[in-house]
Design a protein around this motif. Sequence first.
Motif, PDB file in Angstrom:
ATOM      1  N   ASN A 203       5.575   5.088   2.212  1.00  0.00           N
ATOM      2  CA  ASN A 203       5.359   6.544   2.254  1.00  0.00           C
ATOM      3  C   ASN A 203       4.462   6.967   3.424  1.00  0.00           C
ATOM      4  N   ALA A 204       4.523   6.210   4.521  1.00  0.00           N
ATOM      5  CA  ALA A 204       3.758   6.581   5.714  1.00  0.00           C
ATOM      6  C   ALA A 204       4.610   7.467   6.620  1.00  0.00           C
TER       7      ALA A 204
ATOM      8  N   GLN B 188      -9.934   6.289   1.996  1.00  0.00           N
ATOM      9  CA  GLN B 188      -9.502   7.280   2.975  1.00  0.00           C
ATOM     10  C   GLN B 188      -9.745   6.749   4.375  1.00  0.00           C
ATOM     11  N   LYS B 189      -8.834   7.061   5.285  1.00  0.00           N
ATOM     12  CA  LYS B 189      -8.941   6.586   6.659  1.00  0.00           C
ATOM     13  C   LYS B 189      -8.321   7.607   7.597  1.00  0.00           C
ATOM     14  N   ALA B 190      -8.485   7.367   8.897  1.00  0.00           N
ATOM     15  CA  ALA B 190      -7.921   8.280   9.890  1.00  0.00           C
ATOM     16  C   ALA B 190      -6.404   8.264   9.813  1.00  0.00           C
ATOM     17  N   ALA B 191      -5.802   9.377  10.166  1.00  0.00           N
ATOM     18  CA  ALA B 191      -4.343   9.486  10.143  1.00  0.00           C
ATOM     19  C   ALA B 191      -3.735   8.511  11.134  1.00  0.00           C
ATOM     20  N   CYS B 192      -2.577   7.948  10.777  1.00  0.00           N
ATOM     21  CA  CYS B 192      -1.861   7.090  11.717  1.00  0.00           C
ATOM     22  C   CYS B 192      -1.161   7.986  12.740  1.00  0.00           C
ATOM     23  N   GLY B 193      -1.134   7.536  13.992  1.00  0.00           N
ATOM     24  CA  GLY B 193      -0.592   8.363  15.055  1.00  0.00           C
ATOM     25  C   GLY B 193      -1.683   9.176  15.718  1.00  0.00           C
ATOM     26  N   LYS B 194      -1.448   9.548  16.963  1.00  0.00           N
ATOM     27  CA  LYS B 194      -2.427  10.322  17.725  1.00  0.00           C
ATOM     28  C   LYS B 194      -1.752  10.835  18.989  1.00  0.00           C
TER      29      LYS B 194
ATOM     30  N   LEU C 244       0.844  -1.182   0.000  1.00  0.00           N
ATOM     31  CA  LEU C 244       0.000   0.000   0.000  1.00  0.00           C
ATOM     32  C   LEU C 244       0.884   1.237   0.000  1.00  0.00           C
ATOM     33  N   ILE C 245       0.354   2.332  -0.508  1.00  0.00           N
ATOM     34  CA  ILE C 245       1.063   3.611  -0.488  1.00  0.00           C
ATOM     35  C   ILE C 245       0.179   4.611   0.234  1.00  0.00           C
ATOM     36  N   TYR C 246       0.754   5.331   1.191  1.00  0.00           N
ATOM     37  CA  TYR C 246       0.024   6.353   1.929  1.00  0.00           C
ATOM     38  C   TYR C 246       0.351   7.732   1.372  1.00  0.00           C
ATOM     39  N   VAL C 247      -0.668   8.571   1.265  1.00  0.00           N
ATOM     40  CA  VAL C 247      -0.490  10.002   1.018  1.00  0.00           C
ATOM     41  C   VAL C 247      -1.431  10.736   1.961  1.00  0.00           C
TER      42      VAL C 247
END
Length: 663
Positions: A371-372, A344-350, A308-311
């Motif tokens: 690319n995360a 689309q999903k919630a951002a990783c990290g919090k 998977l590729i994250y943007v």
Amino acid sequence: MRKMFLFSVFLLGVLNVYAAPGCNKTLNLNNETVKNLNETCSWMVQSPNVTIIVLRVSSLLLKDPRDSVLVLERDTLLASYTNIDQSGDLLVSGGNSLQIETNFKGASSSRNVTVSLRPQAGGGRFTQTGAVSLNETAFPLNGSSPVYFQLLATRGQQAQILLNDSNLLPTTQITFYDGLQPISKNLLATQSTYSQFFPITSRSGSLLIVCQSLQNQEFFSGYFKSVPAGCDMILTPPTMNFFMQRMKDQTQCSIVQVAASKNKGVTSFRIQNLNLCPNERVTIYEGHSQYDKQIAVLTNESFPVKPLIYVRTERGFLLDVYFNDSECSNKTTKLVALSGMYSQKAACGKTLNSPTGIITSPEYPGLYPFNAYCKWQLPIPDNGSTFIYIAMETAALSPNHTLRVQDGTGRALWQFSGANLPSEDAIVYLNKSQSFVAELIFDSTAKAGQGVGTVSSGFNVTYKLLKCGGLVTLSNGSVGVPEGMPSGEACIWVISLPRSGANNSTNIIEFTLTHPKVSSNSSLTVLDGGTSKSKTFNFGSKSTQKFLSRTNALWVKMIAPTRINLSYNTYSCQKKDQCNNGLCLHPEWKCNGVDDCGDMTDEQNCSSSSSSKTGLKTYLVVIIALMCFAFGVVLTIVVPAVYKRCRYPNYRHLQDLMEPTVT
């Protein structure tokens, strides 16, 4: 166009036959006008020079199927309305005049045709190709009203616009819709600054541009053209499968994913199938133009693209596809050049609100995405916490991908990268005078020229804020719970020495425990190694004991209010005192009958005298076994016989015990 012209001439001829004699009216526009068109007539609408006309159908109620309303500009039919309700329809002229022809056959009581007309400075209707622009001269005339551009591509093609220059304030928005109506479900994109400009392509053959909140001295310009259908596309749903068919000749196409709202999450996408010919390529960008961050370049040798590729969702992505059909073989060419999916999903990290917990890489336990960039923020409470403890339960990262701890200023405090678990848990000192937050950052972002690299299984990490403990690297010293530490508070130390010493020696740790009487709720754990997974030491009841570690590290945990003190120093083993595998050979390991080294080095060259000191010989075991057997016979036969002889005098010898008694 010729067919449209002939159709327009035919309609005008029909209307002239049925129009009321002498019903030709002229309407001059200087401002917005609402007009009721409930009679059969020909209306000529005229606006000032250098303006165009915006027409919106306010109400359209035609119940007789023979009723019609036509809107024409010169010889071109712009719209034809019958008994189908098209209230709210928007039309924009290309010049400063329009002709409206009404032809009614039904009863006037069942008819209602109302339109809103206003002059507009700038904007207009464009066909096939052309330059579009809007500058400050238009603003005083338009006031707060939006400015519309309607773009119509050549039949069978798509409309595309690229803004190439602007001076826009952050509050100004330029909105693009598929089709000619400002319908929310057809929204393609919203642009407000030069850095966001990228080609906007309609899904159909037309496109609407709406300019809102323009101020003095603002302007923009661009170029509109017709492009082949299917070559360029804009994706706006939050989740979607997509594909692109192969184009002929040398053609450059694009797939642009645009978020419908300024979502702060991430968009994950995957190229599932890639069918390229030699010298063809797909360039992936985080963003919507070739000036944005390039993630990777794919060729016919790149498939399968597994990760998977994250943007960032607010940035979206661009797939810039270059076709070179001359390099293709008819036997290997497939109709679909590429296909994929995104969501689309919630951002990783919090923000981590608990002082202890677990974090994992995105998509864990599956492969993490390429690319995360994930950030977990851990506020440091004002209660004396000065360390963050990091224990990696699982960890496997590909080259150039990292997990690190940094303070709120971005200063790196600790970093991990690699495919194997670290040999020591991390205990990081937090300087609260510089920052009251610790950040854990996972970074698998693309590096220049890297391409879509491999990814791995990621990590599962336990973190904990500590008030005491730390990483100890001195060659000797001691650790213990400080005075005044609250009851139940855990202190963790990792004592770490260099693996090797002078003259090829191996370093281990010799340590001593000293303590007064330990309270019932005190606790001490010492592990032979640098992680919480290391082997546990077992301690006796003596108040002072000396121990040797197997490795160059110790993991120590004490829970207040214990008063145990652990003192240590470096114990160096020369080459002659080492096992063949490099472990330091403890003196008590030699010839003790146990493979402590793990390679039997400690049980080699053992003499009989040395063995007799450390274990029992075989013949001694046999003698002891016979003695135990004889003792058992005495207990089971002789003792009962003696007892009965003493209690019953008639028993005179041992044999009486075996004979039956006759009564």
